[in-house]
Design an enzyme around this catalytic site. Structure first.
Site, mmCIF file in Angstrom:
data_model
loop_
_atom_site.group_PDB
_atom_site.id
_atom_site.type_symbol
_atom_site.label_atom_id
_atom_site.label_comp_id
_atom_site.label_asym_id
_atom_site.label_seq_id
_atom_site.Cartn_x
_atom_site.Cartn_y
_atom_site.Cartn_z
ATOM 1 C CG ASP A 78 44.339 0.052 58.765
ATOM 2 O OD1 ASP A 78 45.096 1.050 58.799
ATOM 3 O OD2 ASP A 78 43.125 0.147 58.467
ATOM 4 C CG ASP A 96 39.257 -0.721 67.015
ATOM 5 O OD1 ASP A 96 40.232 0.020 67.251
ATOM 6 O OD2 ASP A 96 38.080 -0.374 67.209
ATOM 7 C CG ASP A 120 50.221 7.998 59.005
ATOM 8 O OD1 ASP A 120 50.160 9.176 59.394
ATOM 9 O OD2 ASP A 120 50.196 7.673 57.799
ATOM 10 C CE LYS A 160 47.299 10.781 60.307
ATOM 11 N NZ LYS A 160 47.152 10.236 58.958
HETATM 12 C C1 LIG Z 1 46.383 7.635 56.652
HETATM 13 S S1 LIG Z 1 46.026 5.928 56.757
HETATM 14 C C2 LIG Z 1 47.576 5.242 57.164
HETATM 15 C C3 LIG Z 1 48.534 5.272 56.013
HETATM 16 C C4 LIG Z 1 49.755 4.403 56.256
HETATM 17 N N1 LIG Z 1 50.655 4.992 57.223
HETATM 18 C C5 LIG Z 1 50.509 4.215 54.965
HETATM 19 O O1 LIG Z 1 51.580 4.796 54.804
HETATM 20 O O2 LIG Z 1 50.047 3.456 54.106
HETATM 21 C C6 LIG Z 1 45.147 5.833 58.274
HETATM 22 C C7 LIG Z 1 44.649 4.449 58.620
HETATM 23 O O3 LIG Z 1 44.191 4.443 59.976
HETATM 24 C C8 LIG Z 1 43.282 3.375 60.067
HETATM 25 N N2 LIG Z 1 42.545 3.407 61.327
HETATM 26 C C9 LIG Z 1 41.736 4.377 61.814
HETATM 27 N N3 LIG Z 1 41.216 4.015 63.000
HETATM 28 C C10 LIG Z 1 41.724 2.783 63.289
HETATM 29 C C11 LIG Z 1 41.551 1.880 64.371
HETATM 30 N N4 LIG Z 1 40.774 2.164 65.409
HETATM 31 N N5 LIG Z 1 42.217 0.704 64.335
HETATM 32 C C12 LIG Z 1 43.011 0.399 63.275
HETATM 33 N N6 LIG Z 1 43.198 1.217 62.221
HETATM 34 C C13 LIG Z 1 42.573 2.394 62.223
HETATM 35 C C14 LIG Z 1 42.414 3.550 58.839
HETATM 36 O O4 LIG Z 1 41.743 2.359 58.509
HETATM 37 C C15 LIG Z 1 43.448 3.975 57.788
HETATM 38 O O5 LIG Z 1 43.840 2.876 56.980
#
Ligand SMILES: C[S@@+](CC[C@H](N)C(=O)[O-])C[C@H]1O[C@@H](n2cnc3c(N)ncnc32)[C@H](O)[C@@H]1O
EC number: 2.1.1.166
Length: 258
Positions: A78, A96, A120, A160
């Site tokens: 994340d 990333d 997700d 998702k």
């Molecule tokens: C809805 S949250 C995930 C929730 C997780 N499944 C949970 O149950 O705790 C979405 C996550 O996607 C991450 N995210 C978005 N773009 C990303 C990327 N390019 N690389 C890594 N993480 C990413 C965000 O930082 C965020 O923490």
């Protein structure tokens, strides 16, 4: 506290899955989405190796750990730091998920090829439906590409996706790499949310085709959809266009900038 904030606090108080997660020490209500997806599609099993893309704050890591048990292994990625979980077999990397070097770090930690890739991840939300749809597809297509590079043959994938015009094309793309593709919205996902989960069951081992004619793969030709789309008039224009035109428009804008 503003009116909107008060409404949000009240909504959360009445939210069944939020309360359940809090009571059981799960880090997010999303934990229940993964439990429900797994109940329905039997994606993750005991002792499995799992990669969780976009894992903060760690609710899916907890759900996956409950399922795989002591003898499985989970690596999450994340952009945000994830507070460590009290298990030796769960590791989260900050970085990333679309970057090769971060994926390599994850791969190096795994004891073997993963049985399941779960994603997700949510892009930054602009509030413009089509823009968020494209942003989501960029992430989910990277996730699919990662799945085809990493997964064991026969492995499973769940991701998702924010709905929009190209949604069916994305499902079609997933079905090229898995024996079966499904779409579903778990009970724990809010009705008003645009999110839907796409499931790929049993990876067929095909290499990801970057020359595919799929409009989804063509999205990867462009740089990620951007902070550039900030002008309100342009947003309005884009939200009216169909996706093909929108992608063309984004490309045009970029070529003008470059
Ligand atoms: C809805 S949250 C995930 C929730 C997780 N499944 C949970 O149950 O705790 C979405 C996550 O996607 C991450 N995210 C978005 N773009 C990303 C990327 N390019 N690389 C890594 N993480 C990413 C965000 O930082 C965020 O923490």
């Amino acid at each position: 506290m503003g009116k909107k904030d008060k409404r949000w606090v009240l909504q959360r108080k009445n939210d069944h899955y939020y309360n359940l997660a809090k009571r059981r020490n799960y880090r997010s209500r999303a934990t229940y989405k993964l439990f429900q997806l797994n109940e329905k599609f039997n994606l993750i099993k005991e002792r499995n190796v799992v990669v969780d893309l976009g894992c903060a704050p760690g609710g899916w890591l907890q759900a996956a750990r409950d399922i795989v048990g002591d003898n499985g292994f989970i690596v999450g990625i994340d952009l945000q730091t994830v507070k460590p979980l009290p298990h030796d077999n769960v590791i989260a990397i900050k970085g990333d998920m679309t970057k090769e070097e971060i994926l390599k770090q994850a791969k190096d930690l795994l004891p073997e090829k993963p049985d399941v890739i779960i994603c997700d991840a949510s892009p930054n939300i602009s509030g413009v439906w089509d823009v968020d749809h494209v942003r989501s597809l960029e992430l989910t297509t990277m996730a699919l590409m990662t799945a085809t590079k990493m997964l064991k043959k026969g492995g499973n994938f769940v991701v998702k996706v924010f709905q929009g015009d190209l949604f069916e094309k994305y499902v079609q793309l997933v079905s090229e790499y898995f024996d079966k593709a499904f779409t579903t919205k778990p009970r724990a996902s809010r009705d008003e949310s645009a999110e839907v989960y796409v499931i790929g069951k049993r990876f067929n081992g095909r290499k990801f085709d970057m020359n595919s004619k799929s409009p989804i793969v063509k999205l990867l030709d462009t740089k990620p959809v951007e902070e550039e789309i900030t002008s309100p008039s342009l947003r309005k224009e884009i939200s009216k266009e169909d996706s093909g035109l929108m992608i063309k428009r984004i490309k045009e804008m970029r070529s003008k900038k470059e």
